[in-house]
Design a protein around this motif. Structure first.
Motif, PDB file in Angstrom:
ATOM      1  N   GLY A   1     -17.645   6.801  -1.872  1.00 32.28           N
ATOM      2  CA  GLY A   1     -18.597   7.665  -0.947  1.00 32.28           C
ATOM      3  C   GLY A   1     -18.629   7.097   0.504  1.00 32.28           C
ATOM      4  N   LYS A   2     -18.235   5.814   0.577  1.00 34.40           N
ATOM      5  CA  LYS A   2     -18.191   5.466   2.002  1.00 34.40           C
ATOM      6  C   LYS A   2     -16.870   5.201   2.440  1.00 34.40           C
ATOM      7  N   THR A   3     -16.633   5.647   3.746  1.00 30.85           N
ATOM      8  CA  THR A   3     -15.543   4.952   4.497  1.00 30.85           C
ATOM      9  C   THR A   3     -15.546   3.592   5.004  1.00 30.85           C
ATOM     10  N   LEU A   4     -14.253   2.955   4.660  1.00 29.46           N
ATOM     11  CA  LEU A   4     -14.135   1.656   4.838  1.00 29.46           C
ATOM     12  C   LEU A   4     -13.021   1.217   5.658  1.00 29.46           C
ATOM     13  N   LEU A   5     -13.445   0.143   6.474  1.00 29.81           N
ATOM     14  CA  LEU A   5     -12.446  -0.531   7.184  1.00 29.81           C
ATOM     15  C   LEU A   5     -12.128  -1.693   6.473  1.00 29.81           C
ATOM     16  N   VAL A   6     -10.950  -1.928   5.791  1.00 29.71           N
ATOM     17  CA  VAL A   6     -10.925  -3.101   4.906  1.00 29.71           C
ATOM     18  C   VAL A   6     -10.349  -3.983   5.567  1.00 29.71           C
ATOM     19  N   ASN A   7     -10.411  -5.362   5.726  1.00 28.71           N
ATOM     20  CA  ASN A   7      -9.591  -6.159   6.771  1.00 28.71           C
ATOM     21  C   ASN A   7      -9.574  -7.534   5.892  1.00 28.71           C
ATOM     22  N   LEU A   8      -8.295  -8.055   5.939  1.00 27.50           N
ATOM     23  CA  LEU A   8      -8.148  -9.224   5.090  1.00 27.50           C
ATOM     24  C   LEU A   8      -7.866 -10.195   6.125  1.00 27.50           C
ATOM     25  N   TRP A   9      -8.569 -11.446   6.011  1.00 30.27           N
ATOM     26  CA  TRP A   9      -8.421 -12.490   7.073  1.00 30.27           C
ATOM     27  C   TRP A   9      -8.334 -13.872   6.226  1.00 30.27           C
ATOM     28  N   ALA A  10      -8.282 -14.925   6.965  1.00 25.95           N
ATOM     29  CA  ALA A  10      -8.374 -16.277   6.845  1.00 25.95           C
ATOM     30  C   ALA A  10      -8.561 -17.160   7.777  1.00 25.95           C
ATOM     31  N   THR A  11      -9.426 -18.279   7.487  1.00 26.48           N
ATOM     32  CA  THR A  11      -9.786 -19.283   8.350  1.00 26.48           C
ATOM     33  C   THR A  11      -8.672 -19.855   8.921  1.00 26.48           C
ATOM     34  N   TRP A  12      -7.590 -19.995   8.354  1.00 25.80           N
ATOM     35  CA  TRP A  12      -6.333 -20.641   9.186  1.00 25.80           C
ATOM     36  C   TRP A  12      -5.407 -19.737   9.869  1.00 25.80           C
ATOM     37  N   CYS A  13      -6.041 -18.461  10.054  1.00 27.72           N
ATOM     38  CA  CYS A  13      -5.192 -17.367  10.862  1.00 27.72           C
ATOM     39  C   CYS A  13      -6.083 -17.256  12.018  1.00 27.72           C
ATOM     40  N   ALA A  14      -5.338 -17.770  13.482  1.00 28.46           N
ATOM     41  CA  ALA A  14      -6.072 -17.664  14.541  1.00 28.46           C
ATOM     42  C   ALA A  14      -6.285 -16.247  15.016  1.00 28.46           C
ATOM     43  N   PRO A  15      -5.672 -15.343  14.890  1.00 29.54           N
ATOM     44  CA  PRO A  15      -5.792 -13.932  15.322  1.00 29.54           C
ATOM     45  C   PRO A  15      -7.231 -13.458  14.480  1.00 29.54           C
ATOM     46  N   CYS A  16      -7.132 -13.917  13.159  1.00 32.63           N
ATOM     47  CA  CYS A  16      -8.135 -13.231  12.258  1.00 32.63           C
ATOM     48  C   CYS A  16      -9.470 -13.977  12.940  1.00 32.63           C
TER      49      CYS A  16
ATOM     50  N   ASN B   1      -0.638  -9.808  -1.622  1.00 35.33           N
ATOM     51  CA  ASN B   1       0.533  -9.715  -2.289  1.00 35.33           C
ATOM     52  C   ASN B   1       0.685  -8.243  -2.650  1.00 35.33           C
ATOM     53  N   GLU B   2      -0.417  -7.583  -3.057  1.00 32.69           N
ATOM     54  CA  GLU B   2      -0.534  -6.027  -3.795  1.00 32.69           C
ATOM     55  C   GLU B   2      -0.050  -5.346  -2.494  1.00 32.69           C
ATOM     56  N   LEU B   3      -0.749  -5.467  -1.214  1.00 32.55           N
ATOM     57  CA  LEU B   3      -0.529  -4.879  -0.086  1.00 32.55           C
ATOM     58  C   LEU B   3       1.000  -5.197   0.301  1.00 32.55           C
ATOM     59  N   LYS B   4       1.357  -6.589   0.205  1.00 36.35           N
ATOM     60  CA  LYS B   4       2.680  -6.491   0.853  1.00 36.35           C
ATOM     61  C   LYS B   4       3.795  -5.831  -0.216  1.00 36.35           C
ATOM     62  N   THR B   5       3.624  -5.650  -1.431  1.00 38.54           N
ATOM     63  CA  THR B   5       4.431  -4.933  -2.299  1.00 38.54           C
ATOM     64  C   THR B   5       4.388  -3.569  -1.650  1.00 38.54           C
ATOM     65  N   ARG B   6       3.312  -2.881  -1.616  1.00 41.90           N
ATOM     66  CA  ARG B   6       3.402  -1.762  -1.264  1.00 41.90           C
ATOM     67  C   ARG B   6       3.879  -1.430   0.338  1.00 41.90           C
ATOM     68  N   GLY B   7       4.071  -2.602   0.926  1.00 45.97           N
ATOM     69  CA  GLY B   7       4.661  -2.338   2.406  1.00 45.97           C
ATOM     70  C   GLY B   7       3.591  -2.141   3.184  1.00 45.97           C
ATOM     71  N   LEU B   8       2.528  -2.584   3.182  1.00 49.33           N
ATOM     72  CA  LEU B   8       1.439  -2.407   4.141  1.00 49.33           C
ATOM     73  C   LEU B   8       1.168  -3.765   4.757  1.00 49.33           C
ATOM     74  N   ALA B   9       1.322  -4.820   4.182  1.00 46.20           N
ATOM     75  CA  ALA B   9       0.913  -5.961   4.674  1.00 46.20           C
ATOM     76  C   ALA B   9       2.459  -6.996   5.121  1.00 46.20           C
ATOM     77  N   LEU B  10       2.410  -7.431   6.484  1.00 44.83           N
ATOM     78  CA  LEU B  10       3.408  -8.232   6.851  1.00 44.83           C
ATOM     79  C   LEU B  10       2.814  -9.583   6.994  1.00 44.83           C
ATOM     80  N   GLY B  11       1.636  -9.659   7.253  1.00 49.06           N
ATOM     81  CA  GLY B  11       1.016 -11.061   7.530  1.00 49.06           C
ATOM     82  C   GLY B  11      -0.512 -10.736   7.843  1.00 49.06           C
ATOM     83  N   LEU B  12      -1.054 -11.685   8.258  1.00 52.47           N
ATOM     84  CA  LEU B  12      -2.661 -11.683   8.824  1.00 52.47           C
ATOM     85  C   LEU B  12      -2.998 -11.454  10.015  1.00 52.47           C
ATOM     86  N   PRO B  13      -3.931 -10.703  10.312  1.00 51.45           N
ATOM     87  CA  PRO B  13      -4.791  -9.977   9.780  1.00 51.45           C
ATOM     88  C   PRO B  13      -4.117  -8.662   9.273  1.00 51.45           C
TER      89      PRO B  13
END
Length: 235
Positions: free
Chosen positions: A114-129, A187-199
């Motif tokens: 029911g909600k539109t989402l902006l889903v963001n994957l991030w990590a503390t070791w990722c400077a751009p994140c 890894n799931e997003l990587k498998t789907r071809g959606l993630a190359l790195g973070l963020p």
């Protein structure tokens, strides 16, 4: 006689070969039936245990694929600071993507139905994140509602202490701490071809359909981002 003697071994070989072939066929049938169970026709009719899930995923993806025009429109609306946001081609269901809620309980994107989402994957070791977290916080502050949420999922391994401390230090107070310390989500997003790195960022509608995605950081507090969110929720 000489010819007869020459033919006899050949005839015997043919008979032996025929018998061997029959036995081999019988053995093959037995093995096949044994592996298939006692009632081979019934086994042939069996549905794999994961078939209902596969069928549901197929139906969900078909429903999402029908939103190609909306995905293209959102891609066209992604300009300026968020021009790297690409339309999903085709839109696909991501409602089964799993992580943990702020209370530590397992959940999926379907729990945000029911909600539109902006889903963001991030990590503390990722400077751009780290650099874009205040902007994501501002976006949630300005646009967060019963129709929209920024779902920022931290993927640091280990416990919650480090990401929680980081968010506190930079005064991020509007984003809930969603977590996946297993990296399964990435890894799931990587498998789907959606993630190359973070963020990596996904724009998902209220039915769990991926409409647009981006690799890399962006200025999420910009007017460009605000307009994209408005377009996504139908304002």
């Amino acid at each position: 006689m000489a010819d007869g003697k020459k033919l006899m071994p050949t005839a015997r070989l043919l008979v032996i070969a025929a018998v061997a072939g029959a036995l081999a066929g019988a053995i093959a049938v037995y093995v096949s039936n044994t592996l298939s169970g006692n009632n081979a026709p019934a086994v042939a009719q069996q549905v794999p245990a994961n078939a209902p899930v596969a069928m549901a995923n197929s139906a969900d993806n078909a429903a999402c694929a029908a939103k190609a025009d909306k995905a293209k429109a959102l891609g066209a609306a992604a300009t300026g600071e968020i021009a790297a946001m690409l339309p999903a081609d085709p839109p696909q269901s991501v409602k089964s993507l799993a992580f943990t809620a702020p209370d530590g309980k397992p959940m999926t994107l379907a729990d945000h139905s029911g909600k539109t989402l902006l889903v963001n994957l991030w990590a503390t070791w990722c400077a751009p994140c780290r650099a874009e977290m205040p902007a994501l916080n501002a976006l949630q502050k300005d646009k967060g509602s019963d129709k929209f949420e920024v779902v920022a999922v931290n993927v640091d391994t280990g416990d919650n202490e480090k990401p929680k401390k980081f968010l506190s230090e930079i005064n991020v107070d509007k984003l809930s701490l969603y977590r996946d310390n297993s990296l399964d989500l990435f890894n799931e997003l990587k498998t789907r071809g959606l993630a190359l790195g973070l963020p990596v960022t996904l724009l998902v509608d209220g039915e769990g359909c991926l409409l647009a995605h981006m690799n890399g950081p962006a200025e999420w507090a910009s007017p460009d981002a605000m307009r994209l969110v408005d377009a996504a929720i139908g304002k």
